[in-house]
Design an enzyme around this catalytic site. Structure first.
Site, short mmCIF file in Angstrom:
data_model
loop_
_atom_site.label_atom_id
_atom_site.label_comp_id
_atom_site.label_asym_id
_atom_site.label_seq_id
_atom_site.Cartn_x
_atom_site.Cartn_y
_atom_site.Cartn_z
N ARG A 69 32.56 36.83 57.65
CA ARG A 69 33.88 36.31 57.28
C ARG A 69 34.69 36.02 58.54
O ARG A 69 34.70 36.83 59.46
CB ARG A 69 34.62 37.34 56.43
CG ARG A 69 35.79 36.79 55.65
CD ARG A 69 36.47 37.89 54.87
NE ARG A 69 35.54 38.76 54.20
CZ ARG A 69 35.78 40.05 53.94
NH1 ARG A 69 36.91 40.59 54.34
NH2 ARG A 69 34.91 40.78 53.30
N SER A 74 36.31 34.79 49.38
CA SER A 74 36.70 35.80 48.40
C SER A 74 38.21 35.74 48.14
O SER A 74 38.73 34.70 47.80
CB SER A 74 36.25 37.19 48.87
OG SER A 74 36.46 38.15 47.88
N HIS A 75 38.92 36.85 48.37
CA HIS A 75 40.36 36.89 48.10
C HIS A 75 41.19 36.73 49.37
O HIS A 75 42.40 36.96 49.35
CB HIS A 75 40.71 38.23 47.43
CG HIS A 75 40.37 39.42 48.28
ND1 HIS A 75 39.10 39.93 48.33
CD2 HIS A 75 41.12 40.16 49.14
CE1 HIS A 75 39.08 40.96 49.17
NE2 HIS A 75 40.30 41.11 49.68
N LYS A 119 28.35 35.52 51.54
CA LYS A 119 27.74 36.70 50.93
C LYS A 119 26.27 36.37 50.71
O LYS A 119 25.96 35.31 50.15
CB LYS A 119 28.43 37.05 49.60
CG LYS A 119 29.89 37.47 49.77
CD LYS A 119 30.57 37.77 48.45
CE LYS A 119 32.01 38.22 48.65
NZ LYS A 119 32.73 38.46 47.37
N ASP A 126 39.63 36.88 40.83
CA ASP A 126 39.88 36.68 42.26
C ASP A 126 39.32 35.33 42.68
O ASP A 126 38.80 34.56 41.86
CB ASP A 126 39.32 37.85 43.08
CG ASP A 126 37.81 37.82 43.23
OD1 ASP A 126 37.13 37.20 42.39
OD2 ASP A 126 37.28 38.40 44.20
N ASP A 135 34.25 37.21 41.35
CA ASP A 135 33.42 38.41 41.16
C ASP A 135 34.24 39.66 40.82
O ASP A 135 33.69 40.74 40.63
CB ASP A 135 32.50 38.66 42.35
CG ASP A 135 33.22 38.91 43.67
OD1 ASP A 135 34.46 39.03 43.66
OD2 ASP A 135 32.54 38.99 44.72
N ARG A 136 35.58 39.52 40.72
CA ARG A 136 36.43 40.66 40.35
C ARG A 136 37.41 40.25 39.27
O ARG A 136 37.81 39.09 39.16
CB ARG A 136 37.20 41.18 41.57
CG ARG A 136 36.32 41.75 42.64
CD ARG A 136 37.12 42.45 43.72
NE ARG A 136 37.99 41.53 44.42
CZ ARG A 136 39.25 41.79 44.75
NH1 ARG A 136 39.82 42.92 44.41
NH2 ARG A 136 39.96 40.90 45.42
#
Length: 457
Positions: A15, A103-104, A113, A237, A241-242
């Site tokens: 990241r 992601s977030h 990922k 998110d 995935d959340r």
């Protein structure tokens, strides 16, 4: 190519800031390293998917170029939620995949990922990719690129198994993240009437940040529930995935309480099953799991670490306080916010009052996740110092991931984040007086261990 910035190689993923620490050239090199490692592991193809970030298209091209230059084939599944990329690895019999996602994180970030041969890469495995790049340790070959859309198969697979006992009205907030191109269709076909918020995929995230673990990002859901006749709110998110969950009256049901609901349901079909959860979760969870005939297992925080433990133990369910849920029973064992939402509604639809089911789950007075910002390397040093100290009223200490001190009426946690230079704190207790006492105990110990430190509580 120049050596890539070491700070982008995190504990569970890669990241960095687009155009600075994470460039197209770096991503191409990562592709070469991944392809070379895939060959060592006997793999022949890697699925690539990406979220809605503005840099995703260029990174996908570079990643595919890097991978195919080693002789590994690439299957590009386009703009999809991270769990759909995971699903594609199973569905297309590839066993390996990369999701290009920030992601977030804020819009200027992106990352990767990675899964090779069914193994989520983390820790030294990620560091070894950097070693390959630095040493130019790459295989040579000529793989091919194909494109396919797996979203119809993903939706069909879920709908073939999950049924609602009654139609439900829900608020669905995709936060302009990538879930917006799949979740609305999935939930409509499941039998839901939707109030949709921010389904348009937009890497600028113009409405609110796509991180449902933060209460400020759920205010639009809370307002929509108040204004309309929906009975529950779901929020995703940035990469899907959340999941965040909100009741009709605006109460946020945090993931550790969600795990209770899922555990009771799963254990009704898998008696004696092991349920895994991370060190940040409520102390009410383990007794609840035992009460429903399961075996609780507290584990390290980190989606890759939890996923690996799930695979190792054969547990039917795992979950994290951050919102990652892993269903092995009836699903594949990867973290999937969309599927988690579907399983939640399956349970709630059996009752005429979904909110009563959620609000009946055991609760406690607790803090959100609190962070002490420090310099690189300092968080671990502080936590190690705290481990040498004795806390007044301490009943038990858990040191699998940082330091969690259990008291008769609550707990305090201090752990070093694996992704940013912060100490993560969380407190829970039976009463307000107890939580203030526990926080006071931690405050004095932290201040003694690190004089002059600025505390967020």
């Amino acid at each position: 190519m120049p050596a890539p910035a070491p700070e982008i190689f995190k504990a569970y993923d890669i990241r960095g800031i687009v155009g600075k620490s994470l460039t197209v050239e770096t991503v191409r090199g990562i592709g070469q390293a991944l392809g070379s490692e895939a060959l060592v592991r006997g793999q022949t193809s890697i699925v690539i998917g990406r979220d809605g970030r503005l840099s995703g298209a260029d990174f996908a091209i570079a990643l595919a170029e890097g991978i195919t230059s080693t002789g590994i084939d690439v299957i590009d599944v386009g703009v999809v939620a991270t769990p759909i990329t995971y699903f594609a690895a199973y569905e297309l019999d590839a066993h390996s995949c990369v999701s290009i996602t920030g992601s977030h994180n804020p819009p200027e970030y992106n990352g990767l990922k990675m899964v090779l041969g069914g193994q989520t890469l983390y820790g030294d495995m990620i560091q070894d990719l950097r070693r390959r790049i630095v040493e130019n340790d790459f295989a040579k070959g000529a793989g091919k690129i194909t494109h396919t859309d797996v979203r119809p198969a993903y939706i069909a697979r879920i709908l073939s198994d999950v049924k609602l006992a009654r139609p439900m009205k829900i608020v669905l907030d995709s936060g302009n993240g990538v879930a917006g191109n799949t979740a609305p269709e999935l939930f409509k076909r499941l039998g839901c009437e939707l109030t949709e918020l921010f389904s348009e995929v937009d890497g600028n995230f113009p409405n609110h940040h796509p991180d449902p673990s933060k209460p400020e990002n759920l205010q639009d859901v809370i307002a929509a529930l108040k204004a309309g006749d929906a009975e529950i709110g779901l929020a995703f998110d940035g990469d899907g995935d959340r999941l965040g969950v909100v009741t009709k009256d605006g109460e946020i049901i945090y993931p550790d309480r969600q795990i209770m609901l899922f555990a009771a349901d799963v254990l009704s079909r898998v008696p004696g099953g092991q349920i895994i959860f991370d060190v940040k979760c409520t102390r009410n969870l383990a007794p609840w799991i035992r009460k429903h005939g399961g075996v609780p297992l507290m584990w390290n925080t980190g989606h890759a670490l939890v996923k690996t433990k799930l695979k190792e133990t054969g547990a039917p369910l795992a979950g994290e306080m951050s919102g990652h849920m892993f269903f092995k029973e009836r699903w594949y064992g990867f973290d999937d916010g969309l599927y988690t939402g579907v399983r939640l509604l399956e349970i709630l639809s059996r009752s005429p009052d979904a909110n009563a089911i959620l609000k009946a789950l055991p609760d406690a007075i607790c803090t959100p996740e609190l962070n002490i910002k420090m310099q690189e390397g300092e968080p671990l040093a502080l936590v190690e110092k705290l481990k040498t100290m004795q806390f007044d009223g301490e009943v038990e200490r858990i040191t699998i991931d940082g330091l969690r001190v259990e008291f008769a009426d609550g707990f305090g946690l201090a752990r070093s984040s694996n992704t940013t230079p912060v100490v993560v704190l969380r407190f829970e207790a039976d009463t307000q007086t107890a939580i203030e006492r526990i926080q006071g105990e931690f405050r004095s110990k932290i201040s003694a261990a690190w004089p002059g430190i600025e505390l967020p509580f």
